[in-house]
Scaffold this active site. Sequence first.
Site, short mmCIF file in Angstrom:
data_model
loop_
_atom_site.label_atom_id
_atom_site.label_comp_id
_atom_site.label_asym_id
_atom_site.label_seq_id
_atom_site.Cartn_x
_atom_site.Cartn_y
_atom_site.Cartn_z
N ASP A 78 0.82 -1.21 0.00
CA ASP A 78 0.00 0.00 0.00
C ASP A 78 0.86 1.26 0.00
O ASP A 78 0.49 2.27 -0.60
CB ASP A 78 -0.93 0.00 1.22
N ASP A 94 2.25 -2.40 4.36
CA ASP A 94 0.98 -2.88 3.84
C ASP A 94 -0.07 -2.84 4.96
O ASP A 94 0.22 -3.23 6.11
CB ASP A 94 1.13 -4.31 3.32
N LYS A 96 -3.44 -3.98 6.83
CA LYS A 96 -4.32 -5.14 6.99
C LYS A 96 -5.35 -4.83 8.07
O LYS A 96 -5.03 -4.20 9.08
CB LYS A 96 -3.52 -6.38 7.39
#
Length: 247
Positions: A78, A94, A96
């Site tokens: 991301d 990233d 989550k």
Amino acid sequence: MSKESELVAALTEEVTSSSGKFDIAGLITSSGLVYPLGTDTKVLSTAFELALRPTITSVAERYGYQVEEPRAQNFYPDFTLKPIGESENFIAFDVKTTYRKNKSGTFSFTLGGYTSFIRKNTPTKNIVYSFERYISHYVVGFVYTREVDGKSGEPRVYDPKDVGDVVLPYSEVDVFVQEKWRIAGDVAGSGNTTNIGSIVGNIDDFRSGCGIFKSEREFLNYWRSYGRTAAIRNYSNIEEFRNINAT
């Protein structure tokens, strides 16, 4: 302490100490209408990611990194943090998101595919830059408690001045920042899809990185050779993998 360690510590401090930063009430239109959020994890994940952007950008710039986000959907990570003036030594972050599954507060995540960029023959598959250009991979994890009392995410529209009346579809948001390999498990995380599963634990387990792998190298070797289906796997857990590699 290295610059990377200082950056991660600063980001962790920012996301874990900002009370109310992630109490997102809904989506607002340019005409000033507020639409409450529902309990869909994908929607909440996007909302948390958007709320994280200013913080991760600010921290990155403070430590001499620029932030790049993927231009294509479903690409990892991301956020790519690139040292200014360098073409490698990137850091992946990233996002989550999941919810607590029971009263004990345990949860788990899926941590991305194991048949794409981590494999040596496909280092550019579904990733912003080739895998070897990254030196570290982190997960910014959000976990929350679902509120399903029938009022959260209700089908009505609010005026911004009444945003305090919106009943949130979640509560008790906790955040952690941890290296991916330190929270990875040894089984696939989502049915028949080829996703790495995380450990199952509480927020303290994830914050401290109570994983099963001894090193990132062991993590990569394990998942790079993990078969797509049970029928073609040479091992199904970390003990079997270590026994095979010990001979």
